[in-house]
Design a protein around this motif. Structure first.
Motif, PDB file in Angstrom:
ATOM      1  N   GLY A  84     -12.307  -2.552 -13.825  1.00  0.00           N
ATOM      2  CA  GLY A  84     -12.155  -3.904 -14.760  1.00  0.00           C
ATOM      3  C   GLY A  84     -11.829  -4.888 -14.181  1.00  0.00           C
ATOM      4  O   GLY A  84     -11.578  -5.991 -14.777  1.00  0.00           O
ATOM      5  N   TRP A  85     -11.606  -5.022 -12.734  1.00  0.00           N
ATOM      6  CA  TRP A  85     -11.038  -6.039 -11.970  1.00  0.00           C
ATOM      7  C   TRP A  85     -12.128  -7.125 -11.353  1.00  0.00           C
ATOM      8  O   TRP A  85     -11.768  -7.961 -10.900  1.00  0.00           O
ATOM      9  N   SER A  86     -13.273  -6.670 -11.336  1.00  0.00           N
ATOM     10  CA  SER A  86     -14.337  -7.351 -10.725  1.00  0.00           C
ATOM     11  C   SER A  86     -14.569  -8.697 -11.179  1.00  0.00           C
ATOM     12  O   SER A  86     -14.847  -9.693 -10.526  1.00  0.00           O
ATOM     13  N   GLY A  87     -14.404  -8.794 -12.530  1.00  0.00           N
ATOM     14  CA  GLY A  87     -14.717 -10.085 -13.054  1.00  0.00           C
ATOM     15  C   GLY A  87     -13.674 -11.284 -12.598  1.00  0.00           C
ATOM     16  O   GLY A  87     -13.982 -12.554 -12.702  1.00  0.00           O
ATOM     17  N   ARG A  88     -12.430 -10.849 -12.285  1.00  0.00           N
ATOM     18  CA  ARG A  88     -11.569 -11.785 -11.623  1.00  0.00           C
ATOM     19  C   ARG A  88     -11.839 -12.570 -10.312  1.00  0.00           C
ATOM     20  O   ARG A  88     -11.819 -13.594  -9.897  1.00  0.00           O
ATOM     21  N   LEU A  89     -12.808 -11.724  -9.473  1.00  0.00           N
ATOM     22  CA  LEU A  89     -13.267 -12.172  -8.016  1.00  0.00           C
ATOM     23  C   LEU A  89     -14.665 -12.867  -8.070  1.00  0.00           C
ATOM     24  O   LEU A  89     -15.183 -13.256  -7.255  1.00  0.00           O
ATOM     25  N   ARG A  90     -15.183 -12.608  -9.485  1.00  0.00           N
ATOM     26  CA  ARG A  90     -16.648 -13.283  -9.307  1.00  0.00           C
ATOM     27  C   ARG A  90     -17.033 -14.582  -9.215  1.00  0.00           C
ATOM     28  O   ARG A  90     -17.716 -14.797  -8.154  1.00  0.00           O
ATOM     29  N   ASP A  91     -15.900 -15.382  -9.276  1.00  0.00           N
ATOM     30  CA  ASP A  91     -16.187 -16.929  -9.013  1.00  0.00           C
ATOM     31  C   ASP A  91     -15.914 -17.231  -7.387  1.00  0.00           C
ATOM     32  O   ASP A  91     -16.063 -18.188  -6.747  1.00  0.00           O
ATOM     33  N   TYR A  92     -15.367 -16.060  -6.586  1.00  0.00           N
ATOM     34  CA  TYR A  92     -15.363 -16.321  -5.120  1.00  0.00           C
ATOM     35  C   TYR A  92     -16.658 -15.932  -4.462  1.00  0.00           C
ATOM     36  O   TYR A  92     -16.711 -16.168  -3.311  1.00  0.00           O
ATOM     37  N   GLY A  93     -17.689 -15.217  -5.294  1.00  0.00           N
ATOM     38  CA  GLY A  93     -18.969 -14.929  -4.822  1.00  0.00           C
ATOM     39  C   GLY A  93     -18.808 -13.815  -3.947  1.00  0.00           C
ATOM     40  O   GLY A  93     -19.761 -13.679  -2.943  1.00  0.00           O
ATOM     41  N   VAL A  94     -18.165 -12.663  -4.251  1.00  0.00           N
ATOM     42  CA  VAL A  94     -17.941 -11.711  -3.236  1.00  0.00           C
ATOM     43  C   VAL A  94     -18.664 -10.538  -4.022  1.00  0.00           C
ATOM     44  O   VAL A  94     -18.660 -10.497  -5.352  1.00  0.00           O
ATOM     45  N   THR A  95     -18.616  -9.461  -3.413  1.00  0.00           N
ATOM     46  CA  THR A  95     -19.284  -8.086  -3.993  1.00  0.00           C
ATOM     47  C   THR A  95     -17.955  -7.403  -3.955  1.00  0.00           C
ATOM     48  O   THR A  95     -17.519  -6.917  -2.994  1.00  0.00           O
ATOM     49  N   THR A  96     -18.032  -6.720  -5.377  1.00  0.00           N
ATOM     50  CA  THR A  96     -16.695  -5.492  -5.629  1.00  0.00           C
ATOM     51  C   THR A  96     -17.248  -4.416  -5.978  1.00  0.00           C
ATOM     52  O   THR A  96     -18.470  -3.935  -6.122  1.00  0.00           O
ATOM     53  N   VAL A  97     -16.513  -3.281  -5.547  1.00  0.00           N
ATOM     54  CA  VAL A  97     -16.798  -1.905  -6.040  1.00  0.00           C
ATOM     55  C   VAL A  97     -15.442  -1.421  -6.689  1.00  0.00           C
ATOM     56  O   VAL A  97     -14.320  -1.365  -6.026  1.00  0.00           O
ATOM     57  N   GLU A  98     -15.686  -1.019  -7.980  1.00  0.00           N
ATOM     58  CA  GLU A  98     -14.386  -0.238  -8.480  1.00  0.00           C
ATOM     59  C   GLU A  98     -14.040   1.059  -8.068  1.00  0.00           C
ATOM     60  O   GLU A  98     -15.129   1.937  -8.210  1.00  0.00           O
ATOM     61  N   ILE A  99     -12.965   1.248  -7.936  1.00  0.00           N
ATOM     62  CA  ILE A  99     -12.612   2.649  -7.170  1.00  0.00           C
ATOM     63  C   ILE A  99     -11.788   3.587  -8.074  1.00  0.00           C
ATOM     64  O   ILE A  99     -11.304   4.644  -7.621  1.00  0.00           O
ATOM     65  N   GLY A 100     -11.265   2.966  -9.151  1.00  0.00           N
ATOM     66  CA  GLY A 100     -10.449   3.834 -10.261  1.00  0.00           C
ATOM     67  C   GLY A 100      -9.391   2.928 -10.819  1.00  0.00           C
ATOM     68  O   GLY A 100      -9.497   1.755 -10.611  1.00  0.00           O
ATOM     69  N   PRO A 101      -8.587   3.748 -11.662  1.00  0.00           N
ATOM     70  CA  PRO A 101      -7.713   2.949 -12.602  1.00  0.00           C
ATOM     71  C   PRO A 101      -6.927   2.098 -11.727  1.00  0.00           C
ATOM     72  O   PRO A 101      -6.435   2.344 -10.823  1.00  0.00           O
ATOM     73  N   MET A 102      -6.329   1.107 -12.458  1.00  0.00           N
ATOM     74  CA  MET A 102      -5.205   0.074 -11.904  1.00  0.00           C
ATOM     75  C   MET A 102      -4.029   0.975 -11.240  1.00  0.00           C
ATOM     76  O   MET A 102      -3.446   1.587 -12.034  1.00  0.00           O
ATOM     77  N   TRP A 103      -3.922   0.655  -9.956  1.00  0.00           N
ATOM     78  CA  TRP A 103      -2.732   1.578  -9.432  1.00  0.00           C
ATOM     79  C   TRP A 103      -1.464   0.774  -9.333  1.00  0.00           C
ATOM     80  O   TRP A 103      -0.493   1.150  -8.774  1.00  0.00           O
ATOM     81  N   VAL A 104      -1.215  -0.675  -9.800  1.00  0.00           N
ATOM     82  CA  VAL A 104      -0.186  -1.074  -9.946  1.00  0.00           C
ATOM     83  C   VAL A 104       0.628  -1.173 -11.293  1.00  0.00           C
ATOM     84  O   VAL A 104       0.069  -1.504 -12.322  1.00  0.00           O
ATOM     85  N   ALA A 105       1.702  -0.296 -11.260  1.00  0.00           N
ATOM     86  CA  ALA A 105       2.261  -0.054 -12.503  1.00  0.00           C
ATOM     87  C   ALA A 105       2.963  -1.271 -13.273  1.00  0.00           C
ATOM     88  O   ALA A 105       3.555  -2.176 -12.332  1.00  0.00           O
ATOM     89  N   PRO A 106       3.500  -1.201 -14.326  1.00  0.00           N
ATOM     90  CA  PRO A 106       4.108  -2.436 -14.918  1.00  0.00           C
ATOM     91  C   PRO A 106       5.494  -2.502 -14.356  1.00  0.00           C
ATOM     92  O   PRO A 106       6.019  -3.618 -14.181  1.00  0.00           O
ATOM     93  N   ARG A 107       6.146  -1.452 -13.923  1.00  0.00           N
ATOM     94  CA  ARG A 107       7.476  -1.263 -13.213  1.00  0.00           C
ATOM     95  C   ARG A 107       7.439  -2.008 -12.061  1.00  0.00           C
ATOM     96  O   ARG A 107       8.583  -2.430 -11.587  1.00  0.00           O
ATOM     97  N   PHE A 108       6.402  -2.138 -11.297  1.00  0.00           N
ATOM     98  CA  PHE A 108       6.413  -2.938  -9.847  1.00  0.00           C
ATOM     99  C   PHE A 108       7.056  -4.226 -10.056  1.00  0.00           C
ATOM    100  O   PHE A 108       7.966  -4.484  -9.155  1.00  0.00           O
ATOM    101  N   ALA A 109       6.629  -5.253 -10.727  1.00  0.00           N
ATOM    102  CA  ALA A 109       7.219  -6.461 -10.988  1.00  0.00           C
ATOM    103  C   ALA A 109       8.892  -6.235 -11.179  1.00  0.00           C
ATOM    104  O   ALA A 109       9.820  -7.221 -10.537  1.00  0.00           O
ATOM    105  N   THR A 110       9.357  -5.482 -12.123  1.00  0.00           N
ATOM    106  CA  THR A 110      10.654  -5.358 -12.374  1.00  0.00           C
ATOM    107  C   THR A 110      11.317  -4.799 -11.241  1.00  0.00           C
ATOM    108  O   THR A 110      12.470  -5.459 -11.168  1.00  0.00           O
ATOM    109  N   ALA A 111      10.855  -3.906 -10.439  1.00  0.00           N
ATOM    110  CA  ALA A 111      11.461  -3.485  -9.276  1.00  0.00           C
ATOM    111  C   ALA A 111      11.469  -4.440  -8.354  1.00  0.00           C
ATOM    112  O   ALA A 111      12.754  -4.619  -7.630  1.00  0.00           O
ATOM    113  N   VAL A 112      10.580  -4.987  -8.004  1.00  0.00           N
ATOM    114  CA  VAL A 112      10.764  -6.064  -6.808  1.00  0.00           C
ATOM    115  C   VAL A 112      11.380  -7.274  -7.095  1.00  0.00           C
ATOM    116  O   VAL A 112      12.283  -7.736  -6.380  1.00  0.00           O
TER     117      VAL A 112
END
Length: 410
Positions: A46-74
């Motif tokens: 589901g992330w490919s749309g974010r980068l479409r305007d950069y003109g790059v080719t993406t390949v989606e490899i699985g569910p988002m691996w950044v959990a919501p707790r990441f920002a809280t932790a760092v």
């Protein structure tokens, strides 16, 4: 593994899924693509749309691996332990199985039907590196800002033990004393005068190019700015100000900056995230805020850049020859800001204790003293003397050919 007869090298690019991390190497990706190579950026589903305007080719490899707790932790670590606490927590997250494992698994699954010749990964992303080791293909690391800390500061204490554990699960030898990510080729888009003068080969430097999205244009407000006043551009980056955990502190910092800018005879273009707009509705008319600013276009039309000092912004400001006032928070920010001050291109202000008076004084000094602009222009000449990014294609092709011939990967 041999390169196909059409000479299209298959390049897989792996990044941690933050747009600023992608932005740090996206021009290398687009350059390789324009030269005819098959280049794909691995992203979460589901992330490919974010980068479409950069003109790059993406390949989606699985569910988002950044959990919501990441920002809280760092950002909790930043508030509690300062920049050092943030850096240690950040690297612990980036080398954890929850970050690295999904990328390794996704790349290995992808390789069953699209096998890359080489993996190019940014310096805080280790899954692509380990997958390349499993596949027996070369890997290239691109510095997006934290390379010195990773290679020289935190490798032995934090990174090496974490990667050794991950490598063991994959049937690989322990992580070497010298960071394994540096083995084949390290890429930076900064001049030696700025950083990494002490890095050993193989290190390649290329000239920074502005990453431009297809929808970028100069804001209309520039046509209405008075010509007899300097123009100040403010952007504090895309991660810190958008973190809920850090929002109160970010608000306090913005308040000090805007108080300073209100008292200056200047025009201000400020990138202010939407969540902060309700808090700053009473700014004076010479301060123009917008939720997003096309930095690559704006910097050529300003006299001073107030920045957090992330490497993307540093490379942009060097390329434009614009002096800086720097408020560094974490990761590579403090080192970049210190180097700018040492080179005479800008002034550091401590964001943990910042006052409006400090920001006002720093802005006045940089605008009044032509040496800051002169030194930045000098650094810009060092940047322009670097090879163009098209040279990366040739270096990458040679790396793949030499690796294939040397180890007999099939």
């Amino acid at each position: 593994m041999n390169i196909p007869p059409d000479n299209r090298t298959r390049v897989l690019v792996t990044v941690n899924p933050f747009e600023s991390h992608v932005r740090g190497l996206v021009t290398l990706v687009t350059t390789l693509g324009e030269l005819g190579h098959d280049v794909r950026i691995a992203v979460p589903d589901g992330w490919s749309g974010r980068l479409r305007d950069y003109g790059v080719t993406t390949v989606e490899i699985g569910p988002m691996w950044v959990a919501p707790r990441f920002a809280t932790a760092v950002f909790g670590a930043l508030l509690d332990g300062g920049a050092t606490g943030f850096d240690r927590t950040l690297i612990a997250e980036f080398t954890s199985p929850r970050f690295v494992g999904p990328v390794v698994d996704g790349v290995l699954r992808l390789s069953e039907h699209w096998r890359p010749h080489v993996v190019v990964h940014e310096c805080t992303e280790f899954g692509g590196y380990l997958a390349a080791e499993v596949l027996g293909i070369p890997h290239v690391v691109v510095d997006i800002g934290s390379m010195a800390a990773i290679a020289q500061g935190l490798h032995e204490e934090l990174i090496r033990p974490a990667l050794t554990a991950l490598r063991s699960r994959l049937g690989l030898a322990p992580e070497p004393l010298t960071p394994g990510i540096l083995r084949h080729l390290t890429v930076t888009m900064t001049p030696e005068r700025f950083n990494h003068a002490d890095f050993e080969p193989p290190l390649a430097r290329y000239r920074h190019e502005f990453p431009v999205r297809h929808d970028e244009r100069l804001p209309d407000v520039f046509a209405r700015l008075p010509e007899d006043r300097p123009v100040i551009y403010l952007s504090m980056g895309s991660i810190g100000p958008l973190s809920s955990r850090f929002m109160q502190r970010s608000t306090e910092i913005y308040e000090e900056i805007f108080t300073a800018l209100a008292a200056l005879e200047c025009s201000v273009i400020a990138a202010l995230p939407s969540r902060y707009e309700p808090l700053f509705r009473s700014l004076p008319p010479h301060v123009h805020t917008m939720p997003w600013v096309p930095q690559s276009l704006v910097l050529d039309h300003v006299d001073l850049f107030i920045t957090h000092g992330g490497l993307n912004s540093i490379r942009d400001t060097i390329t434009s020859g614009v002096p800086q006032v720097l408020l560094p928070f974490f990761a590579d920010h403090p080192g970049n800001a210190l180097r700018c001050e040492q080179l005479g291109t800008g002034i550091r202000v401590d964001p943990t204790t910042v006052t409006a008076a400090e920001v006002h004084s720093a802005c006045e000094r940089v605008l009044a003293n032509p040496s800051y602009r002169r030194e930045t222009e000098g650094l810009r000449r060092h940047m322009r003397a670097l090879p163009p990014q098209t040279a990366f294609a040739g270096d990458l092709e040679r790396l793949v050919e030499e690796h294939s011939a040397g180890v007999g990967v099939s």
